[in-house]
Write a protein that holds these residues in place. Structure first.
Motif, PDB file in Angstrom:
ATOM      1  N   LEU A 156       0.808  -1.222   0.000  1.00 21.93           N
ATOM      2  CA  LEU A 156       0.000   0.000   0.000  1.00 21.93           C
ATOM      3  C   LEU A 156       0.843   1.275   0.000  1.00 21.93           C
TER       4      LEU A 156
ATOM      5  N   ILE B 119      -9.483   5.455  -3.340  1.00 19.05           N
ATOM      6  CA  ILE B 119      -9.793   4.799  -4.620  1.00 19.05           C
ATOM      7  C   ILE B 119     -10.898   5.563  -5.346  1.00 19.05           C
TER       8      ILE B 119
ATOM      9  N   TYR C  11      -5.167  -4.300  -4.040  1.00 22.72           N
ATOM     10  CA  TYR C  11      -5.037  -4.929  -2.718  1.00 22.72           C
ATOM     11  C   TYR C  11      -6.167  -4.582  -1.744  1.00 22.72           C
ATOM     12  N   TYR C  12      -7.137  -3.798  -2.201  1.00 20.04           N
ATOM     13  CA  TYR C  12      -8.230  -3.392  -1.305  1.00 20.04           C
ATOM     14  C   TYR C  12      -8.899  -4.598  -0.638  1.00 20.04           C
ATOM     15  N   ASP C  13      -9.232  -5.610  -1.400  1.00 17.11           N
ATOM     16  CA  ASP C  13      -9.933  -6.786  -0.853  1.00 17.11           C
ATOM     17  C   ASP C  13      -9.029  -7.688  -0.019  1.00 17.11           C
TER      18      ASP C  13
ATOM     19  N   LEU D  44      -8.669   3.799   2.412  1.00 14.83           N
ATOM     20  CA  LEU D  44      -8.386   3.233   1.090  1.00 14.83           C
ATOM     21  C   LEU D  44      -9.579   3.404   0.144  1.00 14.83           C
ATOM     22  N   LYS D  45     -10.761   3.128   0.652  1.00 18.90           N
ATOM     23  CA  LYS D  45     -11.984   3.248  -0.166  1.00 18.90           C
ATOM     24  C   LYS D  45     -12.138   4.685  -0.682  1.00 18.90           C
TER      25      LYS D  45
ATOM     26  N   TYR E   1      -3.556   0.387  -4.756  1.00 22.02           N
ATOM     27  CA  TYR E   1      -4.729   0.547  -3.899  1.00 22.02           C
ATOM     28  C   TYR E   1      -5.897  -0.353  -4.323  1.00 22.02           C
ATOM     29  N   VAL E   2      -6.257  -0.304  -5.599  1.00 19.58           N
ATOM     30  CA  VAL E   2      -7.406  -1.086  -6.076  1.00 19.58           C
ATOM     31  C   VAL E   2      -7.098  -2.579  -5.985  1.00 19.58           C
TER      32      VAL E   2
ATOM     33  N   GLU F 267      -7.888   1.549   7.936  1.00 19.50           N
ATOM     34  CA  GLU F 267      -7.179   1.531   6.655  1.00 19.50           C
ATOM     35  C   GLU F 267      -8.162   1.320   5.500  1.00 19.50           C
ATOM     36  N   LYS F 268      -9.142   0.451   5.713  1.00 21.19           N
ATOM     37  CA  LYS F 268     -10.132   0.186   4.648  1.00 21.19           C
ATOM     38  C   LYS F 268     -10.958   1.434   4.337  1.00 21.19           C
TER      39      LYS F 268
END
Length: 398
Positions: A208, A236, A217-219, A232-233, A214-215, A228-229
């Motif tokens: 990250l 993105i 490794y988001y899941d 990150l969202k 970002y996209v 962090e989620k």
């Protein structure tokens, strides 16, 4: 020799001459017991008739917020705590209902229990919580700790929990926000690594550190990295670092600023001690707290506790500590006015004062067990740090 993690959070001194017994804490939850202390006025106000219900919440292996969320899910009633207790201890604290009504029946789960102890005419407020009593067992230590007698010669540093313990990053995020470097703040939240973190967490954080991941490794971000989620969202979807930070709950955003203030406070205390200032007795011109925690100027013949400024936009310069505090602020490239954040006013902080030394009462030790009471806001780990002098506080359970 001061451990590296101590230096990272602004602590560069020991204040006792004791050589330390080493050892570990929190090997089992039962090794670390915390009981909340409330004022006599609050204790006397609890009756058996009616009003706002007051309960004792006992818990282990769960923090206060998660336990109260569990109570709400089970009963539909939101209770408020006077203070927060972490998960790695057996704790007992007061919680109350902010509304009148039928009280909750006593119940228990595997991790916590709720017991009604009475009612009050007004909801209990946070200021009624005056401190905590600790009962702690130290394992694998070298000597009997009964030879430690300097429990009233310890500075009131902020402890490791304030900075993220295993991942001491909260103050760095706070500093980046104060410097209006919101991109760096996002980067620290997502990718700051620590040698104490798990291999899985470190690997994802390293990925990250590159925005182009970002996209992808988001899941793969583990569920415990909930903040962090959130960040990150937002990054993105909008690629806007201020917006991403604003998506974090307000209490945590304020905590980042408070953590940086705590770092400055720790550095200020360390510096004043090294400069030879007497931090255990107040003198003419000092700002002090009295026995009821009311702040004022030094008065001869009155029981008072020396206070040090806690830097914010209303920083009070007229103390004997301004020289060392101002020097630290110059080194940090931060000024008091930076604590008013135009771009994010809701996390601005005016600062204040904090007691310079730990006020420890009811101190008893026997073999490898120690019991003591500390006033609100003081950290048991800071007292234990002087007793144990651990070479690696995090691996020692701090």
């Amino acid at each position: 020799m001061i451990p590296e993690i101590d230096s990272q959070i602004g602590i560069s001194v020991y204040t006792t001459k004791f050589s330390g017994i080493g050892g570990k804490i929190r090997i089992n939850p039962e090794d670390f017991e915390v009981s909340e202390l409330i004022s006599k006025r609050a204790t006397n106000s609890i009756n058996n008739e009616s009003g706002y219900a007051v309960y004792k919440l006992k818990k282990k292996k769960i923090d206060t917020n998660h336990a109260l969320s569990g109570v709400f899910r089970k009963t539909g009633v939101r209770l408020k705590s006077l203070g927060l207790k972490d998960a790695s201890a057996i704790t007992e604290q007061y919680v109350g209902s902010p509304h009148k009504g039928k009280p909750i029946d006593d119940f228990s789960t595997e991790k916590y229990s709720l017991t009604k102890i009475g009612f009050t005419k007004k909801p209990l407020s946070k200021k009624e919580m005056i401190g905590n009593n600790f009962k702690i067992q130290i394992s694998d230590c070298s000597d009997d700790l009964s030879s430690f007698t300097e429990h009233n010669q310890i500075l009131n540093f902020y402890g490791y929990q304030r900075f993220g313990s295993k991942r001491p990053v909260t103050h760095l995020i706070g500093k980046a926000i104060l410097q209006r470097d919101f991109d760096t703040a996002v980067d620290l939240i997502l990718s700051f690594t620590s040698s104490y973190d798990s291999a899985e967490n470190t690997e994802i954080r390293e990925k990250l550190s590159d925005k182009t991941n970002y996209v992808k490794y988001y899941d793969k971000v583990p569920s415990q990295m909930d903040i962090e989620k959130i960040v990150l969202k937002e990054m993105i979807e909008h690629d806007d670092s201020i917006r991403a930070i604003r998506a974090i709950p307000l209490s945590l955003r304020r905590f980042y600023i408070q953590a940086y203030e705590s770092y400055i406070f720790n550095k200020s205390l360390s510096s004043a001690f090294l400069d030879g200032e007497n931090l255990f007795e107040s003198q003419s011109g000092d700002v002090c707290f009295d026995s009821k925690s009311i702040i004022g100027k030094f008065k001869d013949g009155v029981e008072q506790y020396l206070a040090l400024p806690f830097v914010g936009y209303s920083y009070y310069k007229k103390t004997r500590f301004d020289h060392s505090i101002s020097k630290i602020l110059i080194e940090e490239e931060i000024s008091p006015k930076d604590f008013f954040i135009k771009e994010m006013q809701e996390v601005s902080s005016e600062g204040g004062f904090r007691q310079a030394a730990i006020h420890c009462t009811d101190y008893i030790s026997e073999k490898n067990k120690v019991e003591f009471s500390l006033s609100r806001g003081s950290f048991a780990t800071i007292l234990l740090r002087e007793i144990m002098k651990p070479s690696d506080p995090i691996r020692a359970g701090f």
